[in-house]
Design an enzyme around this catalytic site. Sequence first.
Site, PDB file in Angstrom:
ATOM      1  N   HIS A   1      -2.256  -4.111  -8.967  1.00  0.00           N
ATOM      2  CA  HIS A   1      -3.386  -3.885  -9.738  1.00  0.00           C
ATOM      3  C   HIS A   1      -3.208  -3.188 -10.804  1.00  0.00           C
ATOM      4  O   HIS A   1      -3.617  -3.096 -11.895  1.00  0.00           O
ATOM      5  CB  HIS A   1      -4.987  -4.050  -9.047  1.00  0.00           C
ATOM      6  CG  HIS A   1      -6.272  -5.248  -9.458  1.00  0.00           C
ATOM      7  ND1 HIS A   1      -6.979  -4.907  -8.868  1.00  0.00           N
ATOM      8  CD2 HIS A   1      -5.837  -5.551 -10.915  1.00  0.00           C
ATOM      9  CE1 HIS A   1      -7.769  -5.249  -9.694  1.00  0.00           C
ATOM     10  NE2 HIS A   1      -6.715  -5.660 -10.809  1.00  0.00           N
TER      11      HIS A   1
ATOM     12  N   HIS B   1      -0.697  -4.268   1.665  1.00  0.00           N
ATOM     13  CA  HIS B   1      -2.511  -4.285   1.539  1.00  0.00           C
ATOM     14  C   HIS B   1      -2.416  -3.690   0.292  1.00  0.00           C
ATOM     15  O   HIS B   1      -2.431  -3.883  -1.059  1.00  0.00           O
ATOM     16  CB  HIS B   1      -3.489  -3.742   2.344  1.00  0.00           C
ATOM     17  CG  HIS B   1      -5.598  -3.305   2.027  1.00  0.00           C
ATOM     18  ND1 HIS B   1      -6.164  -4.640   1.846  1.00  0.00           N
ATOM     19  CD2 HIS B   1      -5.215  -2.862   1.286  1.00  0.00           C
ATOM     20  CE1 HIS B   1      -6.778  -3.850   1.933  1.00  0.00           C
ATOM     21  NE2 HIS B   1      -6.789  -3.085   1.368  1.00  0.00           N
ATOM     22  N   GLU B   2      -2.035  -1.716   0.796  1.00  0.00           N
ATOM     23  CA  GLU B   2      -1.792  -0.598  -0.046  1.00  0.00           C
ATOM     24  C   GLU B   2      -1.182  -1.747  -1.946  1.00  0.00           C
ATOM     25  O   GLU B   2      -1.174  -0.729  -2.836  1.00  0.00           O
ATOM     26  CB  GLU B   2      -1.995   0.577   0.036  1.00  0.00           C
ATOM     27  CG  GLU B   2      -2.528   0.976   1.314  1.00  0.00           C
ATOM     28  CD  GLU B   2      -3.814   1.200   1.061  1.00  0.00           C
ATOM     29  OE1 GLU B   2      -3.857   1.149  -0.567  1.00  0.00           O
ATOM     30  OE2 GLU B   2      -4.929   0.646   1.780  1.00  0.00           O
TER      31      GLU B   2
ATOM     32  N   HIS C   1      -3.160  -2.857  -4.188  1.00  0.00           N
ATOM     33  CA  HIS C   1      -3.641  -2.473  -4.735  1.00  0.00           C
ATOM     34  C   HIS C   1      -3.513  -2.199  -6.007  1.00  0.00           C
ATOM     35  O   HIS C   1      -3.241  -1.552  -7.574  1.00  0.00           O
ATOM     36  CB  HIS C   1      -3.807  -0.855  -4.514  1.00  0.00           C
ATOM     37  CG  HIS C   1      -5.617  -1.652  -3.380  1.00  0.00           C
ATOM     38  ND1 HIS C   1      -7.076  -1.867  -4.150  1.00  0.00           N
ATOM     39  CD2 HIS C   1      -5.653  -0.855  -2.211  1.00  0.00           C
ATOM     40  CE1 HIS C   1      -7.219  -2.327  -2.916  1.00  0.00           C
ATOM     41  NE2 HIS C   1      -7.304  -2.057  -1.958  1.00  0.00           N
TER      42      HIS C   1
END
Length: 688
Positions: A488, A481-482, A485
Amino acid sequence: MRYKTKKIDEIHNFMKILTNKFNTKHDTAPFNTIAIEDFAPAIAEGIKITRSEIDSIVNNPENPTFENTIEALEYAGSTLDRITSIFFNLNSAETNDEMQKIAQEVSPSLTELGNDITLNKILFERIKTVYDQKDSLALTTEQVTLLDKKFKGFSRNGALLAEDKKERLREIDTQLAKLKLTFGENVLAETNNYELHLTNESDLKGLPEDTIETARSLAKSKGKEGWIFTLDYPSYSPFVTYADNRELRKEITIAYGKKAFHNNEFDNQENVKKIVSLRHERAILLGYESHAHFVLEERMAQNPDKVKSFLNDLLLKAKPASEREFTQLTAFAKKMDGIDQLEKWDGAYYSEKLKQELFNLDDEKLKPYFELQKVQAGAFEIANRLFGLTFTEVFDIDKYHEDVHTFEVTDEKGDLVAVFYSDYFPRKGKRNGAWMTSYKSQFVKESKQERPHVSIVCNFTKPTETKPSLLTFNEVTTLFHEFGHALHGMLANTTYPSLSGTSVYWDFVELPSQVMENWCYEPEALALFAKHYETGEVIPQEYVDKIKESASFLEGMATLRQLSFGLLDMEYHGKPVTVESVKEFEKRAFENTALYPDVAENCMSVSFSHIFQGGYSSGYYSYKWAEVLDADAFAYFQENGLFDKEVAKKFKDNVLSQGGTDHPMTLYKKFRGQEPKPEALLKRAGLL
């Protein structure tokens, strides 16, 4: 980062270093030469530089243009931004009393500067002049977005107010900045202040051996016999999941839920009341019905009614499933141990036992296949297959703690894409949870491409004397999940820093992170990294099948929990409210989503850092909102192949690299060819 005291001339010299381009590899933060006392004077100098840059724009004798006003404003304050990003990131990941004191001292000055810029009448007039001409200017899509953002940043935040109201806005913003800092400091202090110290070995029954070993090591480090468990997630979570001693599970669960709810110096009840009240007063001052109306105007969801409708629609679908699951769990606990009423300290314990019975699968079977370093290498390999990225660990970039690792990220041509920091283990100066952050944004200035410096910070179980760090499956998805990010941020390819990377609408920012979690469930991806830490054996197919089969296990209850947090957020912020009792207010907000009996000693709001310290106020719904996007997006990958280059390129080119340069739905449709459909989420969650 160093903690020694410096002489005045050393501080003055380092202030010059901090306020100029760093003489380091890739312009990375010079952590090894930073001492805490460097920050206050450097921030003061950064404020001074920013004011000079703003004055240059305001006093420019030429007519306002996009270049001399909007672009000039975009890059004004970049020196200060760099210093404060380093300082406040460290204040979350490696803080102490002295840093927290500095944070409280510099916060009013930073807030004052922000207000002085936003409420500068002449500056706003220049911006408005350019804004009024935008249809006649030959601007790119990104430039139009930047112009709109700058204009709204001023018009929505007080530029049009009368002077007396501007003064009140300044007071509110100063108070809010300090209250948010205090809120976070209190939660961290309460987390650090608790320990469950056990000396009777029989109290450890049911706990995994590595959890026991970690607790023994912690006790030893504190000069104590026995075992110590804390409220840090890698300690707390396995205890409430596996400890057979129900009374001890109750004790630590209540302690966890009681953080900042002790009527002591770290109590956050008054802080919650003040933050909620001031946010609403600020919104009304600016002409909005509520804080949520103000926030959501710049979100995909647009307004509180749409958010509540979205949450309640999901609630309608999830509640019957959650109630069936809770009844099943209650019956299981009754049959197993004669428990008549499930309490909050029973949930994780009996859920794990039921999962083992239904699927013959538990985290202790899986953890040997999820060694942290291999999981990270798997994330790197998946990023390579999808986006052509290569991660190479380097040892000549400064770190702020010995646990941190640094990587150069390059593309298929060997060009630098980003610098990546990983920080995975809990410690006293680090707040709980997991997050991605940035030490430097990506942008282009004077035709020079500046690449980003990105970090992910987690709290996983540390290696012990006999074992490496082994992750639960939930921790595996957290890392991915991190890392989503981080991708991104790393793949950003925009001109302007305020539109780069994760600088997007809050209800769009979770798409890249949540979509990456999906690879954790796929055999083709798991084969890359899920290998036994001792034998190297790839995770057995039967375990992979069970992971996928159990993916929607108790999903109704999990969905209900997430919805309850989103609805609580909207209760605080969706309309002006007077909170007499934080506890009673929370109980009323949870009435329609509560499964377990209330615990009188506990209050979730006072440690709800996402909405009272972080940036998720009126935005907690975005986790579920983004799940709709991520389920729909991943369905596109599944249709074409898990590592399909064409779909990956579309995702990179239209989502990951674009940041906030266009409206999120426009970007999503360019990637997907259509608006997202909620059916993919409902199907994945087993709620159809």
